[in-house]
Design a protein around this motif. Sequence first.
Motif, mmCIF file in Angstrom:
data_model
loop_
_atom_site.group_PDB
_atom_site.id
_atom_site.type_symbol
_atom_site.label_atom_id
_atom_site.label_comp_id
_atom_site.label_asym_id
_atom_site.label_seq_id
_atom_site.Cartn_x
_atom_site.Cartn_y
_atom_site.Cartn_z
ATOM 1 N N SER A 11 -10.985 4.760 -14.402
ATOM 2 C CA SER A 11 -11.466 3.503 -14.592
ATOM 3 C C SER A 11 -10.278 2.464 -14.691
ATOM 4 N N VAL A 12 -10.612 1.322 -13.857
ATOM 5 C CA VAL A 12 -9.533 0.256 -13.674
ATOM 6 C C VAL A 12 -10.126 -1.010 -13.925
ATOM 7 N N GLU A 13 -9.288 -1.842 -14.916
ATOM 8 C CA GLU A 13 -9.709 -3.212 -15.303
ATOM 9 C C GLU A 13 -9.355 -4.347 -14.004
ATOM 10 N N ALA A 14 -9.720 -3.858 -13.017
ATOM 11 C CA ALA A 14 -9.358 -4.936 -12.183
ATOM 12 C C ALA A 14 -10.362 -5.095 -10.939
ATOM 13 N N PRO A 15 -10.833 -6.030 -9.901
ATOM 14 C CA PRO A 15 -11.790 -6.098 -8.957
ATOM 15 C C PRO A 15 -11.722 -4.885 -8.072
ATOM 16 N N ALA A 16 -12.722 -4.533 -7.844
ATOM 17 C CA ALA A 16 -12.813 -3.174 -6.802
ATOM 18 C C ALA A 16 -12.079 -3.824 -5.404
ATOM 19 N N ALA A 17 -12.482 -4.821 -4.856
ATOM 20 C CA ALA A 17 -11.678 -5.201 -3.463
ATOM 21 C C ALA A 17 -10.429 -5.440 -3.638
ATOM 22 N N GLU A 18 -9.715 -5.774 -4.905
ATOM 23 C CA GLU A 18 -8.337 -5.809 -4.979
ATOM 24 C C GLU A 18 -7.559 -4.458 -5.055
ATOM 25 N N ARG A 31 5.402 0.958 -5.220
ATOM 26 C CA ARG A 31 5.435 0.395 -6.306
ATOM 27 C C ARG A 31 4.216 0.782 -7.387
ATOM 28 N N ILE A 32 3.011 1.493 -6.763
ATOM 29 C CA ILE A 32 1.942 2.008 -7.437
ATOM 30 C C ILE A 32 1.911 3.426 -8.007
ATOM 31 N N PHE A 33 2.585 4.173 -6.871
ATOM 32 C CA PHE A 33 2.465 5.547 -7.312
ATOM 33 C C PHE A 33 3.773 6.271 -7.723
ATOM 34 N N PRO A 34 4.016 6.821 -8.651
ATOM 35 C CA PRO A 34 5.294 7.352 -8.981
ATOM 36 C C PRO A 34 5.893 8.376 -7.845
ATOM 37 N N PRO A 35 5.258 9.199 -7.311
ATOM 38 C CA PRO A 35 5.779 10.118 -6.246
ATOM 39 C C PRO A 35 6.186 9.641 -4.999
ATOM 40 N N SER A 36 5.645 8.636 -4.759
ATOM 41 C CA SER A 36 5.681 7.860 -3.445
ATOM 42 C C SER A 36 7.093 7.123 -3.245
ATOM 43 N N VAL A 37 8.052 7.422 -2.367
ATOM 44 C CA VAL A 37 9.169 6.907 -2.243
ATOM 45 C C VAL A 37 9.159 5.918 -1.077
ATOM 46 N N LEU A 38 8.535 6.146 0.139
ATOM 47 C CA LEU A 38 8.518 5.113 1.217
ATOM 48 C C LEU A 38 7.164 5.646 1.957
ATOM 49 N N VAL A 39 6.284 4.480 2.389
ATOM 50 C CA VAL A 39 5.268 4.880 3.296
ATOM 51 C C VAL A 39 5.229 3.923 4.311
ATOM 52 N N GLU A 40 5.029 4.230 5.588
ATOM 53 C CA GLU A 40 5.319 3.439 6.613
ATOM 54 C C GLU A 40 4.054 3.667 7.686
ATOM 55 N N ARG A 135 -3.273 12.932 -11.154
ATOM 56 C CA ARG A 135 -3.299 12.140 -12.532
ATOM 57 C C ARG A 135 -2.373 11.327 -12.510
ATOM 58 N N SER A 136 -1.049 11.379 -12.059
ATOM 59 C CA SER A 136 -0.053 10.385 -12.291
ATOM 60 C C SER A 136 -0.124 9.230 -11.427
ATOM 61 N N GLU A 137 -0.796 9.431 -10.069
ATOM 62 C CA GLU A 137 -1.083 8.432 -9.115
ATOM 63 C C GLU A 137 -2.244 7.621 -9.956
ATOM 64 N N LEU A 138 -3.358 8.326 -10.245
ATOM 65 C CA LEU A 138 -4.266 7.322 -10.860
ATOM 66 C C LEU A 138 -3.899 6.653 -12.180
ATOM 67 N N ALA A 139 -3.176 7.169 -12.933
ATOM 68 C CA ALA A 139 -2.821 6.478 -14.030
ATOM 69 C C ALA A 139 -1.752 5.401 -13.761
ATOM 70 N N SER A 140 -0.975 5.388 -12.854
ATOM 71 C CA SER A 140 -0.067 4.429 -12.361
ATOM 72 C C SER A 140 -0.705 3.271 -11.794
ATOM 73 N N LEU A 141 -1.660 3.649 -10.940
ATOM 74 C CA LEU A 141 -2.657 2.823 -10.287
ATOM 75 C C LEU A 141 -3.279 1.791 -11.321
ATOM 76 N N LYS A 142 -3.734 2.433 -12.259
ATOM 77 C CA LYS A 142 -4.452 1.742 -13.297
ATOM 78 C C LYS A 142 -3.471 0.914 -14.037
ATOM 79 N N THR A 143 -2.281 1.232 -14.504
ATOM 80 C CA THR A 143 -1.382 0.557 -15.140
ATOM 81 C C THR A 143 -0.866 -0.717 -14.106
ATOM 82 N N ASN A 144 -0.207 -0.257 -12.950
ATOM 83 C CA ASN A 144 0.189 -1.471 -12.184
ATOM 84 C C ASN A 144 -0.782 -2.370 -11.745
ATOM 85 N N VAL A 145 -1.943 -2.010 -11.242
ATOM 86 C CA VAL A 145 -2.827 -2.872 -10.883
ATOM 87 C C VAL A 145 -3.183 -3.978 -11.894
#
Length: 312
Positions: A11-18, A31-40, A135-145
């Motif tokens: 669950s994320v405390e931010a608007p779904a569209a954002e 910036r959102i996901f710890p494993p991601s270094v670069l995505v193009e 788990r890391s991606e979702l937790a980081s998504l929540k924190t960073n958003v």
Amino acid sequence: MTTREVEHEISVEAPAAEVYRLLAEVGNWPRIFPPSVLVEQLSQEGARERIRIWATANGEAKSWTSRRTLDSERLRITFRQEVSAPPVASMGGTWTVEPDGASACRVRLTHDYRAVDDDPRSLEWIDRAVDRNSRSELASLKTNVEQATHQAELTLSFEDSMEIHGSAKDVYDFLNEAGRWKERLPHVAAVDLREDVPGLQVLRMDTRTKDGSTHTTESIRVCFPHDRIVYKQTTLPALMALHTGYWRLEEDERGWTTATSQHTVVLNTDNIASVLGQGAGVPQAREFIRNALGGNSRATLGHAKEYAEARS
């Protein structure tokens, strides 16, 4: 062939569209996901796109390409790896963002995957990597958003540039050969560079600070001769919760190069007092980071300038 199907959610405390927007725009991922270094994004045709991802899995640097289909009305993104990195034979899944009122949502991440040669040990490795990264991606998504929504002052981005009367190739060689930085850069106390896959580096480094102490960082670097080097720190100094950046080189018709160092940092507020002293706050931490990182970058560019100009 054994196909595994798993699902994770948060669950994320931010608007779904954002939240959907941040997932859809892949430049946000490091910036959102710890494993991601670069995505193009490699190509786009309507709602379908092809992307390349550089990331870590179980501590190893990997790269693969994926195809995605974006559904902005249903807030849903399906993906399928086009070329998977062994031991993964195939990998796909779906991001689904479900509104929970006007200012919150639930994010579900599903995966389906197979292992090369249906090997049980490889499948177990993928199980661990998918579970850990999801788990890391979702937790980081929540924190960073949530942080971006409520604490924008914790993020700072800046760059420093230098004109060099030398070729982009020579400047690139200096930056790419980071394994020699201990002998070339006064602020580097120790360095270890691994490049098991050409163009994909793991750089571990001890950096000296002005007071003579050192701190250790580790970065994954994606190298594009002789244009740029993009990196993300995976072992961070105490004041940072995130640090990404790049070196960009632009050569003009004279054969001169404009070299730019860029940084994006998210502050770790828990350590401000212990590093900067009681009474220090976010403004002091922002100034400290800007001066420290900028100073090291300008010093590195200065030595790269000497190196390149001596060869021009």
